[in-house]
Design an enzyme around this catalytic site. Structure first.
Site, PDB file in Angstrom:
ATOM      1  N   GLU A  10       0.956  -1.402   0.019  1.00  0.00           N
ATOM      2  CA  GLU A  10       0.020  -0.014  -0.077  1.00  0.00           C
ATOM      3  C   GLU A  10       1.128   0.960   0.079  1.00  0.00           C
ATOM      4  O   GLU A  10       2.108   1.439   0.742  1.00  0.00           O
ATOM      5  CB  GLU A  10      -0.847  -0.358   1.459  1.00  0.00           C
ATOM      6  CG  GLU A  10      -1.791   1.346   1.372  1.00  0.00           C
ATOM      7  CD  GLU A  10      -2.621   1.415   3.094  1.00  0.00           C
ATOM      8  OE1 GLU A  10      -3.373   1.733   2.209  1.00  0.00           O
ATOM      9  OE2 GLU A  10      -1.991   0.454   3.835  1.00  0.00           O
ATOM     10  N   LYS A 110     -10.577   0.920  -0.525  1.00  0.00           N
ATOM     11  CA  LYS A 110     -10.036   0.725   1.019  1.00  0.00           C
ATOM     12  C   LYS A 110     -11.636   1.357   1.590  1.00  0.00           C
ATOM     13  O   LYS A 110     -11.428   2.740   1.262  1.00  0.00           O
ATOM     14  CB  LYS A 110      -8.189   1.461   0.889  1.00  0.00           C
ATOM     15  CG  LYS A 110      -8.199   0.762   2.260  1.00  0.00           C
ATOM     16  CD  LYS A 110      -7.272   1.587   2.896  1.00  0.00           C
ATOM     17  CE  LYS A 110      -6.777   1.167   4.532  1.00  0.00           C
ATOM     18  NZ  LYS A 110      -5.577   2.258   4.592  1.00  0.00           N
ATOM     19  N   CYS A 143      -5.010  -3.843   3.535  1.00  0.00           N
ATOM     20  CA  CYS A 143      -4.175  -2.482   5.620  1.00  0.00           C
ATOM     21  C   CYS A 143      -5.402  -2.713   6.714  1.00  0.00           C
ATOM     22  O   CYS A 143      -5.335  -3.594   7.349  1.00  0.00           O
ATOM     23  CB  CYS A 143      -3.785  -1.031   5.548  1.00  0.00           C
ATOM     24  SG  CYS A 143      -2.491  -0.438   6.739  1.00  0.00           S
TER      25      CYS A 143
END
Length: 445
Positions: A10, A110, A143
């Site tokens: 990321e 995300k 993440c």
């Protein structure tokens, strides 16, 4: 090296510390609802502002490799859209996946942003997966997503996924949320393979990547050097017939409730069912009135844990908070001059994100005084045999086992027994830093 798929971290392309406007020149245009098959390398003219996507697509095509990367993307929106930001565009933290022909096969936006003011949360969670000829379906998230039900857990459950690609820029937080520690815990809990690519940035505390299977991990964690590392491993494909540990946990718990109701005295393997009113689960100390060490409080991971010290070469301990009681049976091979403590937390974590945690944790303290318990520790000498268990209220439990030098170990046994989740280990490969049951009670978030 003959790899079939490669995963990049990321923020690896654009870096950090952008505002909403300063990142704008670096954003590619990606149509997330794009149903057709688009090959940016072969058809670069379909959309403007797709330079990064084109480069990635050509890399996949030229090297005949599946490729997953993370970049910033933009999408114009109408002011009639109630979610449309004031500047008339969405900006997303996006993963893109290409097949070995360079075709864009999946995009994921995300969902759980971690103080990323340059980006928007998508209106709906994306459940994104793509198919490969060598390992079937891969799911994709990013993440901070790994700590939440949406979309990560829902994606895995809904599509019965067994392989996950996971770009991340993870700031390590010991003792319970070091990148490699939690990545392995997740692979174990859900019985999946995870390809986790973390950005390597030691001054920001970001390091720790790995290729994880439920029983073996290939990791790289290095806080000293500035060079990253390419991890290459060949791992077995997990086929879809095996249920996840979480699913068997849920079934197991239901069966246990039944067996406990029907046979109050004996249940599985002739163990007495833990009765609610019993002080300790299924065992009374021979001496009858052993003095338990005093509980104390210390902050760990910004949460107020209740601890008891782990003294002497062996013993049995318990510590409770709210509805959660944690129990530890331990024996130390050699008494070292190190303080360990058994901690419990059952509550809402509110710093750097809000989420409900149920944790039982055996940790090495920073020093010899109680106030040092919960500190970040990276080295330990004590080899401890232990069984750790707790009456967790959630089936989502991540077993964490971290050893000296931020290395990993696997528990010998874990699972549900008499409504308690347990984990046991005879002799870790090196000194014990953390042995924990990290439960996420998603419904209480």
């Amino acid at each position: 090296q003959g790899a079939q798929i490669i995963v990049f971290p990321e923020d690896g392309i654009h870096g950090f510390n952008f505002t909403r406007s300063s990142i704008y020149p670096y954003l590619d245009f990606v149509l997330h609802s794009h149903s057709g098959k688009w090959n940016p390398c072969r058809e670069p003219y379909l959309f403007n502002d797709t330079e990064v996507i084109q480069r990635l697509s050509c890399m996949a095509l030229k090297n005949k490799i599946f490729l997953v990367a993370n970049l910033g993307t933009k999408q114009p929106c109408e002011h009639t859209d109630p979610h449309c930001p004031p500047d008339g565009r969405y900006q997303f933290n996006t993963n893109v996946a290409f097949d070995d022909d360079g075709t864009l096969v999946a995009t994921y936006r995300k969902h759980n942003l971690y103080f990323e003011y340059a980006f928007d949360t998508p209106p709906e969670p994306d459940y994104k997966h793509f198919d490969t000829p060598f390992a079937g379906k891969f799911g994709m998230f990013t993440c901070f997503d790994i700590l939440f039900f949406e979309p990560a857990v829902n994606l895995i459950r809904q599509y019965n996924l067994k392989q996950i690609v996971y770009p991340t820029a993870w700031m390590n937080q010991l003792p319970l949320l070091s990148a490699v520690e939690f990545q392995q815990g997740f692979a174990t809990a859900f019985n999946v393979n995870i390809l986790a690519a973390n950005i390597h940035h030691p001054t920001l505390g970001m390091t720790g990547s790995g290729i994880y299977t439920p029983v073996k991990s290939f990791i790289y964690h290095n806080m000293e050097s500035y060079g990253g590392k390419l991890i290459v491993a060949e791992i077995p494909v997990i086929t879809t017939d095996h249920e996840t540990n979480v699913e068997s946990n849920e079934r197991f718990r239901e069966n246990l409730h039944d067996s406990c109701r029907t046979f109050t005295s004996t249940s599985l393997d002739d163990q007495v069912c833990f009765k609610e009113q019993e002080e300790t689960p299924g065992r009374v100390s021979e001496k009858g009135n052993v003095q338990l060490p005093p509980p104390f409080y210390a902050e760990m991971m910004y949460d107020n844990f209740t601890f008891v010290p782990v003294w002497g070469e062996k013993g049995e301990l318990q510590v409770c908070a709210n509805t959660l009681c944690c129990y530890l049976n331990y024996r130390r091979a050699v008494l070292t001059d190190e303080l360990y403590a058994l901690g419990v937390f059952d509550g809402l974590h509110t710093v750097h994100g809000t989420y409900y945690v149920q944790a039982c944790a055996l940790v090495k303290c920073g020093g010899l005084s109680f106030s040092t318990c919960g500190q970040e520790v990276t080295d330990a000498a004590a080899l401890i045999d232990f069984q750790l268990w707790g009456n967790m209220s959630t089936p989502y439990i991540f077993p964490l086992l971290l050893t000296s030098g931020i290395t990993l170990d696997f528990a010998d046994h874990m699972g549900w027994k008499n409504n308690h989740y347990f984990m046991s280990k005879n002799r870790t490969s090196s000194g014990l830093l953390t042995a924990a049951l990290y439960g996420r009670w998603y419904e209480k978030d």
